[in-house]
Motif scaffolding. Sequence first.
Motif, PDB file in Angstrom:
ATOM      1  N   ASP A  48      37.981  25.307   0.205  1.00  0.00           N
ATOM      2  CA  ASP A  48      37.158  25.851  -0.978  1.00  0.00           C
ATOM      3  C   ASP A  48      36.586  24.482  -1.560  1.00  0.00           C
ATOM      4  OD1 ASP A  48      36.536  26.776  -3.273  1.00  0.00           O
ATOM      5  OD2 ASP A  48      38.639  27.278  -3.981  1.00  0.00           O
ATOM      6  N   VAL A  49      35.273  24.639  -1.750  1.00  0.00           N
ATOM      7  CA  VAL A  49      34.490  23.522  -2.371  1.00  0.00           C
ATOM      8  C   VAL A  49      33.757  23.797  -3.600  1.00  0.00           C
ATOM      9  CG1 VAL A  49      34.146  22.497   0.048  1.00  0.00           C
ATOM     10  CG2 VAL A  49      32.490  24.357  -0.649  1.00  0.00           C
ATOM     11  N   THR A  50      34.417  24.820  -4.297  1.00  0.00           N
ATOM     12  CA  THR A  50      33.824  25.315  -5.792  1.00  0.00           C
ATOM     13  C   THR A  50      33.577  24.259  -6.712  1.00  0.00           C
ATOM     14  OG1 THR A  50      34.651  27.504  -5.146  1.00  0.00           O
ATOM     15  CG2 THR A  50      33.857  26.781  -7.514  1.00  0.00           C
ATOM     16  N   GLU A  51      34.623  23.458  -6.710  1.00  0.00           N
ATOM     17  CA  GLU A  51      34.529  22.319  -7.429  1.00  0.00           C
ATOM     18  C   GLU A  51      33.286  21.092  -7.227  1.00  0.00           C
ATOM     19  OE1 GLU A  51      38.034  20.305  -7.947  1.00  0.00           O
ATOM     20  OE2 GLU A  51      39.268  21.807  -8.718  1.00  0.00           O
ATOM     21  N   GLN A  52      33.234  21.145  -5.756  1.00  0.00           N
ATOM     22  CA  GLN A  52      31.976  20.130  -5.287  1.00  0.00           C
ATOM     23  C   GLN A  52      30.700  20.823  -5.902  1.00  0.00           C
ATOM     24  OE1 GLN A  52      32.363  18.829  -1.261  1.00  0.00           O
ATOM     25  NE2 GLN A  52      34.433  18.911  -1.542  1.00  0.00           N
ATOM     26  N   SER A 108      33.401  31.786  -6.012  1.00  0.00           N
ATOM     27  CA  SER A 108      33.808  30.940  -5.142  1.00  0.00           C
ATOM     28  C   SER A 108      32.960  30.689  -4.072  1.00  0.00           C
ATOM     29  CB  SER A 108      35.199  31.647  -4.430  1.00  0.00           C
ATOM     30  OG  SER A 108      36.018  31.825  -5.594  1.00  0.00           O
ATOM     31  N   HIS A 109      32.998  29.105  -3.776  1.00  0.00           N
ATOM     32  CA  HIS A 109      32.295  28.426  -2.575  1.00  0.00           C
ATOM     33  C   HIS A 109      33.300  28.208  -1.595  1.00  0.00           C
ATOM     34  CE1 HIS A 109      28.477  28.761  -4.835  1.00  0.00           C
ATOM     35  NE2 HIS A 109      29.418  28.642  -5.826  1.00  0.00           N
ATOM     36  N   ILE A 110      33.366  28.665  -0.275  1.00  0.00           N
ATOM     37  CA  ILE A 110      34.360  28.437   0.514  1.00  0.00           C
ATOM     38  C   ILE A 110      33.666  28.298   1.905  1.00  0.00           C
ATOM     39  CG2 ILE A 110      36.356  29.312   2.076  1.00  0.00           C
ATOM     40  CD1 ILE A 110      37.213  31.156  -0.450  1.00  0.00           C
ATOM     41  N   ILE A 111      34.066  27.273   2.647  1.00  0.00           N
ATOM     42  CA  ILE A 111      33.528  27.040   3.908  1.00  0.00           C
ATOM     43  C   ILE A 111      34.433  27.371   5.114  1.00  0.00           C
ATOM     44  CG2 ILE A 111      32.968  24.997   5.808  1.00  0.00           C
ATOM     45  CD1 ILE A 111      32.151  23.152   3.264  1.00  0.00           C
ATOM     46  N   ARG A 112      34.045  28.334   5.873  1.00  0.00           N
ATOM     47  CA  ARG A 112      34.889  28.898   7.136  1.00  0.00           C
ATOM     48  C   ARG A 112      34.401  28.541   8.038  1.00  0.00           C
ATOM     49  NH1 ARG A 112      37.791  33.105   4.267  1.00  0.00           N
ATOM     50  NH2 ARG A 112      36.712  33.678   2.246  1.00  0.00           N
ATOM     51  N   LEU A 171      21.225  14.224  -4.286  1.00  0.00           N
ATOM     52  CA  LEU A 171      22.068  15.339  -5.034  1.00  0.00           C
ATOM     53  C   LEU A 171      21.302  16.792  -4.432  1.00  0.00           C
ATOM     54  CD1 LEU A 171      22.591  14.051  -8.423  1.00  0.00           C
ATOM     55  CD2 LEU A 171      24.263  14.133  -6.650  1.00  0.00           C
ATOM     56  N   LEU A 172      20.127  16.759  -4.301  1.00  0.00           N
ATOM     57  CA  LEU A 172      19.456  18.393  -3.634  1.00  0.00           C
ATOM     58  C   LEU A 172      19.869  18.462  -2.285  1.00  0.00           C
ATOM     59  CD1 LEU A 172      16.072  18.007  -5.636  1.00  0.00           C
ATOM     60  CD2 LEU A 172      17.929  19.548  -6.233  1.00  0.00           C
ATOM     61  N   ALA A 173      19.820  17.456  -1.636  1.00  0.00           N
ATOM     62  CA  ALA A 173      20.166  17.577  -0.159  1.00  0.00           C
ATOM     63  C   ALA A 173      21.596  17.914  -0.029  1.00  0.00           C
ATOM     64  CB  ALA A 173      19.898  16.198   0.562  1.00  0.00           C
ATOM     65  N   ARG A 174      22.388  17.181  -0.752  1.00  0.00           N
ATOM     66  CA  ARG A 174      23.996  17.675  -0.668  1.00  0.00           C
ATOM     67  C   ARG A 174      24.119  19.056  -1.389  1.00  0.00           C
ATOM     68  NH1 ARG A 174      28.782  14.548  -3.767  1.00  0.00           N
ATOM     69  NH2 ARG A 174      30.518  15.771  -3.000  1.00  0.00           N
ATOM     70  N   GLN A 175      23.334  19.394  -2.083  1.00  0.00           N
ATOM     71  CA  GLN A 175      23.608  20.718  -2.551  1.00  0.00           C
ATOM     72  C   GLN A 175      23.125  21.701  -1.487  1.00  0.00           C
ATOM     73  OE1 GLN A 175      20.731  22.088  -5.656  1.00  0.00           O
ATOM     74  NE2 GLN A 175      22.238  23.275  -6.671  1.00  0.00           N
ATOM     75  N   ALA A 176      22.030  21.415  -0.738  1.00  0.00           N
ATOM     76  CA  ALA A 176      21.371  22.383   0.119  1.00  0.00           C
ATOM     77  C   ALA A 176      22.479  22.614   1.532  1.00  0.00           C
ATOM     78  CB  ALA A 176      20.139  21.714   0.716  1.00  0.00           C
ATOM     79  N   LEU A 229      25.785  22.074   1.130  1.00  0.00           N
ATOM     80  CA  LEU A 229      27.063  22.887   0.729  1.00  0.00           C
ATOM     81  C   LEU A 229      26.414  24.071   0.725  1.00  0.00           C
ATOM     82  CD1 LEU A 229      28.238  20.709  -2.207  1.00  0.00           C
ATOM     83  CD2 LEU A 229      29.382  21.046  -0.044  1.00  0.00           C
ATOM     84  N   LYS A 230      25.408  24.606   0.286  1.00  0.00           N
ATOM     85  CA  LYS A 230      24.985  26.148   0.293  1.00  0.00           C
ATOM     86  C   LYS A 230      24.878  26.452   1.763  1.00  0.00           C
ATOM     87  CE  LYS A 230      21.358  29.054  -1.404  1.00  0.00           C
ATOM     88  NZ  LYS A 230      19.955  28.954  -1.885  1.00  0.00           N
ATOM     89  N   ASP A 231      24.389  25.655   2.697  1.00  0.00           N
ATOM     90  CA  ASP A 231      24.415  26.266   4.157  1.00  0.00           C
ATOM     91  C   ASP A 231      25.761  26.447   4.680  1.00  0.00           C
ATOM     92  OD1 ASP A 231      22.703  26.582   6.767  1.00  0.00           O
ATOM     93  OD2 ASP A 231      24.184  24.759   7.233  1.00  0.00           O
TER      94      ASP A 231
END
Length: 327
Positions: free
Chosen positions: A157-161, A76-80, A209-214, A216-218
């Motif tokens: 929750d941004v798991t789908e993204q 799960s990827h969640i932004i808190r 896409l790589l910038a968006r992934q970075a 979201l990861k941050d």
Amino acid sequence: MRARRSVRPVRALAGLLLAAALALTGCTGSGGDSGSASGDSDVAQSQAKEAAPGAAADDAAGGGKQATTAPELPTSHIIRTAELTVQVKNVPKALEAARTATVNAGGYVGKESTFRDKEGTEETQVTLRVPADRYEEVLVELEGSGKLLERTAKAQDVTEQVVDVESRIKTQRASVARIRELMDQATKLSDVVTLEGELSTRQADLEALLARQASLKDRTSLATITLSLSEKPVVKATEDDDPGVLDALAGGWGAFVSMLRWIVVALAAVLPFAAVLALILLVWLRWVRPRLPRRPAPAGASSTLGPLPTARPAPQPGRTEQQGEQD
């Protein structure tokens, strides 16, 4: 003849005895073999029984593991995010404690702003980035630094993204690789130019896409906490249900005072211009106007023979009749 007849029965009897002995020997051997085989089978069965519980236990354990182990689900990827407003006795000390807690948790301090009001009370607002697994711990520590006035926490929750971006990155990388293979195989200059343009476009999409992934990861790996520290409580206006007579009088008096204030401000703004105009008017009346040449008064018309007679007004009809009667 008798001797030959007596020999034959003996031989026959001996053959019968030999056959019987052989039969008995075969039965005994078969019985021994069967006994040994049965003994071996019993030993094998006992060994199998002894080994069976362990094997059964292993099978049961393996089956239990397979039964209890669920299929791995995607992480799960969640932004808190959280916002805290805390009243403290000393803002600098509380801010330093918040920085220490953030650094000890493996995070860092982001944007920070500090200001003082007219009374000299210091207020600070700081943005803290902490690892997601230490988010709750740091949040509790910050809440305990003083009197908690307000708290707001959000989780998205941004798991789908994240999964979608990863899939699109793989597809885009494969597309870029295919374009490069085609460029290696191209022989015409026009084809090479076209493929280079397509390659630059797809590489730009891949970098986006790589910038968006970075990003979201941050945002998912580090939680964001906005902390507001103040030395006095935040005063919030209370809403009354219905205004009363005193409220109306107070509002009217406030409007009257505001009107007078605006009138005074307008007069103060116009006063310099009015003073200049009055000074100009005074100078005109006192010094400039008296020195201007005056025009002579118009004299009566005359000629060389003397003054010309002035025209008499035409007599009125009623007036002439009265004068004739008097004459």
